[in-house]
Design a protein around this motif. Structure first.
Motif, PDB file in Angstrom:
ATOM      1  N   ARG A  40      26.624  52.276  47.218  1.00 39.27           N
ATOM      2  CA  ARG A  40      27.225  53.318  46.541  1.00 39.27           C
ATOM      3  C   ARG A  40      28.433  53.986  46.895  1.00 39.27           C
ATOM      4  N   ASP A  41      28.462  54.163  48.277  1.00 39.19           N
ATOM      5  CA  ASP A  41      29.517  54.839  49.015  1.00 39.19           C
ATOM      6  C   ASP A  41      30.709  53.996  49.167  1.00 39.19           C
ATOM      7  N   LEU A  42      30.313  52.475  49.482  1.00 41.15           N
ATOM      8  CA  LEU A  42      31.464  51.542  49.521  1.00 41.15           C
ATOM      9  C   LEU A  42      32.183  51.591  48.090  1.00 41.15           C
ATOM     10  N   GLU A  43      31.357  51.492  47.112  1.00 39.14           N
ATOM     11  CA  GLU A  43      31.893  51.559  45.832  1.00 39.14           C
ATOM     12  C   GLU A  43      32.785  52.630  45.469  1.00 39.14           C
ATOM     13  N   ALA A  44      32.376  53.851  45.728  1.00 37.90           N
ATOM     14  CA  ALA A  44      32.840  55.071  45.422  1.00 37.90           C
ATOM     15  C   ALA A  44      34.516  55.204  46.223  1.00 37.90           C
ATOM     16  N   ARG A  45      34.454  54.887  47.440  1.00 39.38           N
ATOM     17  CA  ARG A  45      35.401  54.952  48.303  1.00 39.38           C
ATOM     18  C   ARG A  45      36.543  53.987  47.611  1.00 39.38           C
ATOM     19  N   ALA A  46      36.095  52.748  47.239  1.00 38.78           N
ATOM     20  CA  ALA A  46      36.937  51.904  46.459  1.00 38.78           C
ATOM     21  C   ALA A  46      37.727  52.144  45.633  1.00 38.78           C
ATOM     22  N   ALA A  47      36.811  53.118  44.547  1.00 31.96           N
ATOM     23  CA  ALA A  47      37.266  53.563  43.271  1.00 31.96           C
ATOM     24  C   ALA A  47      38.532  54.779  43.429  1.00 31.96           C
ATOM     25  N   GLN A  48      38.464  55.451  44.835  1.00 28.82           N
ATOM     26  CA  GLN A  48      39.176  56.356  45.115  1.00 28.82           C
ATOM     27  C   GLN A  48      40.524  56.128  45.930  1.00 28.82           C
ATOM     28  N   CYS A  49      40.318  54.860  46.554  1.00 26.90           N
ATOM     29  CA  CYS A  49      41.320  54.282  47.415  1.00 26.90           C
ATOM     30  C   CYS A  49      42.857  54.077  46.706  1.00 26.90           C
ATOM     31  N   THR A  50      43.648  54.504  47.161  1.00 26.53           N
ATOM     32  CA  THR A  50      45.236  54.204  46.890  1.00 26.53           C
ATOM     33  C   THR A  50      45.910  52.823  47.532  1.00 26.53           C
ATOM     34  N   ASP A  51      45.034  52.396  48.360  1.00 24.29           N
ATOM     35  CA  ASP A  51      45.453  51.067  49.279  1.00 24.29           C
ATOM     36  C   ASP A  51      44.823  50.010  48.497  1.00 24.29           C
ATOM     37  N   PRO A  52      45.447  49.124  47.636  1.00 24.35           N
ATOM     38  CA  PRO A  52      44.793  47.945  47.066  1.00 24.35           C
ATOM     39  C   PRO A  52      43.987  47.093  48.109  1.00 24.35           C
ATOM     40  N   ASP A  53      44.651  46.792  49.030  1.00 23.02           N
ATOM     41  CA  ASP A  53      43.989  45.856  50.094  1.00 23.02           C
ATOM     42  C   ASP A  53      42.651  46.382  50.975  1.00 23.02           C
ATOM     43  N   LYS A  54      42.737  47.846  50.967  1.00 23.22           N
ATOM     44  CA  LYS A  54      41.489  48.344  51.611  1.00 23.22           C
ATOM     45  C   LYS A  54      40.545  48.586  50.448  1.00 23.22           C
ATOM     46  N   ALA A  55      40.806  48.839  49.220  1.00 21.94           N
ATOM     47  CA  ALA A  55      39.897  48.883  48.034  1.00 21.94           C
ATOM     48  C   ALA A  55      39.313  47.546  47.754  1.00 21.94           C
ATOM     49  N   LYS A  56      39.969  46.541  47.925  1.00 21.65           N
ATOM     50  CA  LYS A  56      39.509  44.925  47.889  1.00 21.65           C
ATOM     51  C   LYS A  56      38.475  44.627  48.995  1.00 21.65           C
ATOM     52  N   ASP A  57      38.800  45.315  50.306  1.00 20.04           N
ATOM     53  CA  ASP A  57      37.750  44.988  51.379  1.00 20.04           C
ATOM     54  C   ASP A  57      36.701  45.695  51.016  1.00 20.04           C
ATOM     55  N   LEU A  58      36.628  46.951  50.493  1.00 17.55           N
ATOM     56  CA  LEU A  58      35.278  47.847  50.281  1.00 17.55           C
ATOM     57  C   LEU A  58      34.624  46.991  49.252  1.00 17.55           C
ATOM     58  N   LEU A  59      35.396  46.823  48.376  1.00 24.88           N
ATOM     59  CA  LEU A  59      34.436  46.194  47.165  1.00 24.88           C
ATOM     60  C   LEU A  59      33.830  44.834  47.464  1.00 24.88           C
ATOM     61  N   GLU A  60      34.462  43.769  48.445  1.00 27.62           N
ATOM     62  CA  GLU A  60      34.078  42.608  48.781  1.00 27.62           C
ATOM     63  C   GLU A  60      32.723  42.981  49.697  1.00 27.62           C
ATOM     64  N   GLU A  61      32.780  43.866  50.650  1.00 30.67           N
ATOM     65  CA  GLU A  61      31.449  44.285  51.317  1.00 30.67           C
ATOM     66  C   GLU A  61      30.499  44.703  50.395  1.00 30.67           C
ATOM     67  N   ALA A  62      30.700  45.450  49.389  1.00 23.87           N
ATOM     68  CA  ALA A  62      29.677  45.996  48.498  1.00 23.87           C
ATOM     69  C   ALA A  62      29.156  44.641  47.730  1.00 23.87           C
ATOM     70  N   SER A  63      29.958  43.794  47.507  1.00 24.45           N
ATOM     71  CA  SER A  63      29.708  42.580  46.819  1.00 24.45           C
ATOM     72  C   SER A  63      28.697  41.546  47.802  1.00 24.45           C
ATOM     73  N   ARG A  64      29.139  41.635  49.125  1.00 23.45           N
ATOM     74  CA  ARG A  64      28.287  40.816  49.945  1.00 23.45           C
ATOM     75  C   ARG A  64      26.987  41.225  50.138  1.00 23.45           C
ATOM     76  N   ILE A  65      26.897  42.598  50.097  1.00 24.24           N
ATOM     77  CA  ILE A  65      25.359  43.205  50.106  1.00 24.24           C
ATOM     78  C   ILE A  65      24.623  42.860  48.922  1.00 24.24           C
ATOM     79  N   HIS A  66      25.429  43.030  47.868  1.00 21.13           N
ATOM     80  CA  HIS A  66      24.691  42.936  46.613  1.00 21.13           C
ATOM     81  C   HIS A  66      24.154  41.363  46.461  1.00 21.13           C
TER      82      HIS A  66
END
Length: 114
Positions: free
Chosen positions: A78-104
Motif C-alpha cells: 500500500r505504501d508503494l502504491e501511495a508513493r507512486a500516486a504522489q510521485c511527480t517523476d513518471p519513471d519513479k512512479a512506474k518503478d514503484l508500481l512495478e514493484e507493487a505489481s510484482r508482489i501482487h
C-alpha cells in the motif's frame, strides 16, 4: 524472476484453494475483507448463477487474502502504491508500481499451507 515474499512471523498459512476455505480464512484472519468478499461473491456468482466466474473470483481473493494476512507486507504494498500516486517523476512512479505489481503477482502463486 521474482519469488513470493516470505510471510512475516505469525502470519497464518494460506488455506486450501477453495472458495469455502478462503472465506473461512478471511473471516478468521482478515475480517476487514469479509464484507467486500461477500458483496463481490453475490455480484459475480451468487446473484448471477455464473459459476464460470468462480476461478477468477478465487484468484482475485486469493491474492487479496495473501496480502491482508500479512500486515507488514500489506503495508509495504500500500505504501508503494501511495508513493507512486504522489510521485511527480513518471519513471519513479512506474518503478514503484512495478514493484507493487510484482508482489501482487507473487502472492497469487502461493500454495495452500505457504
Amino acid at each position: 524472476m521474482t519469488t513470493a515474499p516470505r510471510p512475516s512471523r505469525g502470519v497464518p498459512p494460506m488455506p486450501e484453494r477453495s472458495i469455502a476455505a478462503l472465506r473461512a480464512a478471511i473471516a478468521a484472519h482478515a475480517p476487514q475483507l469479509l464484507d467486500d468478499f461477500e458483496a463481490n461473491w453475490r455480484a459475480k456468482i451468487a446473484d448471477t448463477y455464473d459459476i464460470g466466474a468462480a476461478p477468477a473470483f478465487l484468484a482475485r481473493w486469493w491474492g487479496e487474502y495473501a496480502l491482508a494476512r500479512d500486515p507488514e507486507l500489506d503495508r509495504h504494498v500500500r505504501d508503494l502504491e501511495a508513493r507512486a500516486a504522489q510521485c511527480t517523476d513518471p519513471d519513479k512512479a512506474k518503478d514503484l508500481l512495478e514493484e507493487a505489481s510484482r508482489i501482487h503477482h507473487s502472492v497469487r502463486r502461493l500454495g495452500p499451507g505457504e
